[in-house]
Write a protein that holds these residues in place. Structure first.
Motif, PDB file in Angstrom:
ATOM      1  N   SER A  70      34.642  39.274   5.262  1.00  0.00           N
ATOM      2  CA  SER A  70      34.296  38.228   4.434  1.00  0.00           C
ATOM      3  C   SER A  70      35.180  37.430   3.895  1.00  0.00           C
ATOM      4  CB  SER A  70      33.358  38.930   3.174  1.00  0.00           C
ATOM      5  OG  SER A  70      32.234  39.626   3.647  1.00  0.00           O
ATOM      6  N   LEU A  71      36.264  37.934   3.385  1.00  0.00           N
ATOM      7  CA  LEU A  71      37.396  36.955   3.095  1.00  0.00           C
ATOM      8  C   LEU A  71      37.624  35.956   4.063  1.00  0.00           C
ATOM      9  CD1 LEU A  71      39.850  36.430   1.215  1.00  0.00           C
ATOM     10  CD2 LEU A  71      41.320  38.130   2.218  1.00  0.00           C
ATOM     11  N   SER A 106      47.281  45.593   1.520  1.00  0.00           N
ATOM     12  CA  SER A 106      48.316  45.362   2.508  1.00  0.00           C
ATOM     13  C   SER A 106      47.761  44.029   3.394  1.00  0.00           C
ATOM     14  CB  SER A 106      48.748  46.371   3.310  1.00  0.00           C
ATOM     15  OG  SER A 106      47.589  46.844   4.212  1.00  0.00           O
ATOM     16  N   ARG A 107      46.382  43.585   3.288  1.00  0.00           N
ATOM     17  CA  ARG A 107      45.919  42.417   4.246  1.00  0.00           C
ATOM     18  C   ARG A 107      45.478  41.393   3.507  1.00  0.00           C
ATOM     19  NH1 ARG A 107      41.919  45.132   8.577  1.00  0.00           N
ATOM     20  NH2 ARG A 107      41.785  42.876   9.064  1.00  0.00           N
ATOM     21  N   VAL A 108      45.715  41.273   2.212  1.00  0.00           N
ATOM     22  CA  VAL A 108      45.540  40.146   1.563  1.00  0.00           C
ATOM     23  C   VAL A 108      46.688  38.955   1.310  1.00  0.00           C
ATOM     24  CG1 VAL A 108      44.995  39.264  -0.605  1.00  0.00           C
ATOM     25  CG2 VAL A 108      43.685  41.406  -0.044  1.00  0.00           C
ATOM     26  N   ALA A 126      47.529  37.078  -7.123  1.00  0.00           N
ATOM     27  CA  ALA A 126      46.651  36.847  -5.732  1.00  0.00           C
ATOM     28  C   ALA A 126      46.037  35.620  -5.751  1.00  0.00           C
ATOM     29  CB  ALA A 126      45.691  38.042  -5.572  1.00  0.00           C
ATOM     30  N   ARG A 127      45.984  34.963  -4.608  1.00  0.00           N
ATOM     31  CA  ARG A 127      45.205  33.810  -4.410  1.00  0.00           C
ATOM     32  C   ARG A 127      43.965  34.027  -3.729  1.00  0.00           C
ATOM     33  NH1 ARG A 127      45.906  28.192  -4.316  1.00  0.00           N
ATOM     34  NH2 ARG A 127      44.866  27.067  -2.738  1.00  0.00           N
ATOM     35  N   LEU A 128      42.748  34.127  -4.246  1.00  0.00           N
ATOM     36  CA  LEU A 128      41.473  34.738  -4.051  1.00  0.00           C
ATOM     37  C   LEU A 128      40.251  33.632  -3.840  1.00  0.00           C
ATOM     38  CD1 LEU A 128      41.437  38.129  -5.570  1.00  0.00           C
ATOM     39  CD2 LEU A 128      42.296  37.515  -3.252  1.00  0.00           C
ATOM     40  N   PRO A 129      39.380  33.992  -2.968  1.00  0.00           N
ATOM     41  CA  PRO A 129      38.178  32.939  -3.374  1.00  0.00           C
ATOM     42  C   PRO A 129      37.545  33.213  -4.712  1.00  0.00           C
ATOM     43  CG  PRO A 129      38.114  34.291  -1.086  1.00  0.00           C
ATOM     44  CD  PRO A 129      39.118  34.983  -1.890  1.00  0.00           C
ATOM     45  N   LEU A 130      37.193  32.002  -5.204  1.00  0.00           N
ATOM     46  CA  LEU A 130      36.466  32.152  -6.455  1.00  0.00           C
ATOM     47  C   LEU A 130      35.300  31.072  -6.116  1.00  0.00           C
ATOM     48  CD1 LEU A 130      36.259  32.855  -9.359  1.00  0.00           C
ATOM     49  CD2 LEU A 130      37.532  30.997 -10.275  1.00  0.00           C
ATOM     50  N   TRP A 305      29.352  38.397   4.011  1.00  0.00           N
ATOM     51  CA  TRP A 305      29.453  38.328   5.267  1.00  0.00           C
ATOM     52  C   TRP A 305      29.996  39.532   6.272  1.00  0.00           C
ATOM     53  CZ3 TRP A 305      28.123  33.541   6.887  1.00  0.00           C
ATOM     54  CH2 TRP A 305      27.882  32.579   5.882  1.00  0.00           C
ATOM     55  N   GLY A 306      30.681  40.386   5.920  1.00  0.00           N
ATOM     56  CA  GLY A 306      30.709  41.668   6.771  1.00  0.00           C
ATOM     57  C   GLY A 306      29.639  42.405   6.752  1.00  0.00           C
ATOM     58  N   CYS A 307      28.879  42.611   5.565  1.00  0.00           N
ATOM     59  CA  CYS A 307      27.418  43.381   5.790  1.00  0.00           C
ATOM     60  C   CYS A 307      26.422  42.592   6.468  1.00  0.00           C
ATOM     61  CB  CYS A 307      26.890  43.560   4.421  1.00  0.00           C
ATOM     62  SG  CYS A 307      27.932  44.836   3.441  1.00  0.00           S
TER      63      CYS A 307
END
Length: 324
Positions: A70-71, A106-108, A126-130, A305-307
């Motif tokens: 999903s990321l 470790s993968r973000v 972190a820099r993440l989706p918001l 998205w993964g699901c």
């Protein structure tokens, strides 16, 4: 029963899980219809704080894979924030530490220990989706329609009512009644939306002493979303004034500017709590396939998205091993 073609799929539910699954199926050439009791704007998904990060969801091993897939999608969607509602925003996960053995951390990309100036204690920068959920849900609906899918308002009491060779159950907490899953429990979340006093990074802070998690999520339009709560087995959708005051108090303790911010609104949603996500397929007595994709707790956006990709694989016969 209505006549259906062999490639027809009916997805029941129009929250983020249902719409994402419908989009994935429609964009691979399936004829997809979404049946929904209420529009996406009225679902729990519409009031989600919507930071990408696993929260109150199991099983941990599978969640990592769903979340990372999903990321990858969200990072692509963030190139068009006005259209998709997805932005990559920096912030701090208070109380978290780097774990070189954890495949997720470790993968973000760009994940690092927060400095003392960024957060007074252990934390991850972190820099993440918001995600601005109303915009995001409208975008999903537009993608579904553009791919030839449709959305119908229907109240369903049995998955067998759906006249299609394949039915995908994405009803969230509604699966408690639809398929008799008594293991589903509401986890009530309440939020307060205030006028943003100038906060441009997000913050999530957990308090081990009280078990509460507080967060501040800056959203477009000058809004700052404050949270939150996680009340097991609480069904009320009415905002509680005392809870709202407590949320503002906790968030002001993390960011003093919030204390005088003008309140714009209150939001309440019921997360579909379950010991584990149910993502599996079964056969109806007449031979048709039902795929179940529900029970994502507080992380529906994070794993959507993964699901959806796995559910689509089950619906088309490409995958067989899943989770319950």
């Amino acid at each position: 029963m209505e006549r259906a073609a062999s490639g027809d799929v009916i997805v029941i539910g129009s929250g983020v899980i249902g719409l994402t699954t419908a989009v994935v199926l429609a964009e691979t050439g399936r004829r997809v219809r979404v049946w929904t009791r209420e529009p996406a704007e009225a679902t729990t998904s519409a009031v989600a704080g919507a930071l990408w990060w696993p929260y109150r969801i199991e099983p941990e091993g599978l969640v990592r894979g769903w979340a990372l897939r999903s990321l990858s999608v969200y990072r692509e969607l963030a190139a068009r924030p006005g259209e998709t509602g997805v932005r990559m925003v920096e912030g701090v996960l208070g109380g978290s530490r780097l774990d070189a053995e954890d495949p997720l951390t470790s993968r973000v990309p760009g994940l690092r220990a927060a400095t003392d100036r960024e957060y007074p204690g252990p934390g991850l920068w972190a820099r993440l989706p918001l995600i601005d959920m109303p915009v995001f849900l409208r975008g999903l609906r537009a993608r579904l329609l553009a791919a030839g899918g449709g959305i119908e308002t229907r109240t369903v009491t049995d998955v067998a009512e759906a006249p299609a060779p394949t039915v995908v159950n994405c009803t969230g907490l509604g699966a408690r009644e639809l398929v008799g899953d008594a293991s589903l429990r509401p986890v009530r979340g309440q939020l307060v939306v205030v006028r943003n006093p100038g906060v441009d990074t997000w913050l999530v802070a957990s308090d081990p002493a009280t078990g509460t998690t507080s967060y501040l999520f800056p959203q477009p339009g000058g809004r700052l979303v404050l949270g939150g709560t996680a009340e097991d087995d609480a069904w009320s959708l009415t905002p509680d004034p005392r809870t709202a005051e407590e949320i503002v108090r906790r968030c002001a303790g993390l960011c003093p500017e919030v204390a005088g911010a003008r309140v714009l609104g209150h939001l309440v949603g019921l997360r579909p709590g379950r010991a584990t996500v149910r993502l599996e397929h079964e056969k109806l007595p007449d031979g048709r396939t039902v795929v179940h994709n529900y029970g994502h707790g507080g992380a529906g956006v994070t794993v959507a998205w993964g699901c959806a990709l796995e559910a689509a694989g089950l619906a088309t016969g490409r995958h067989r091993a899943t989770s319950d």
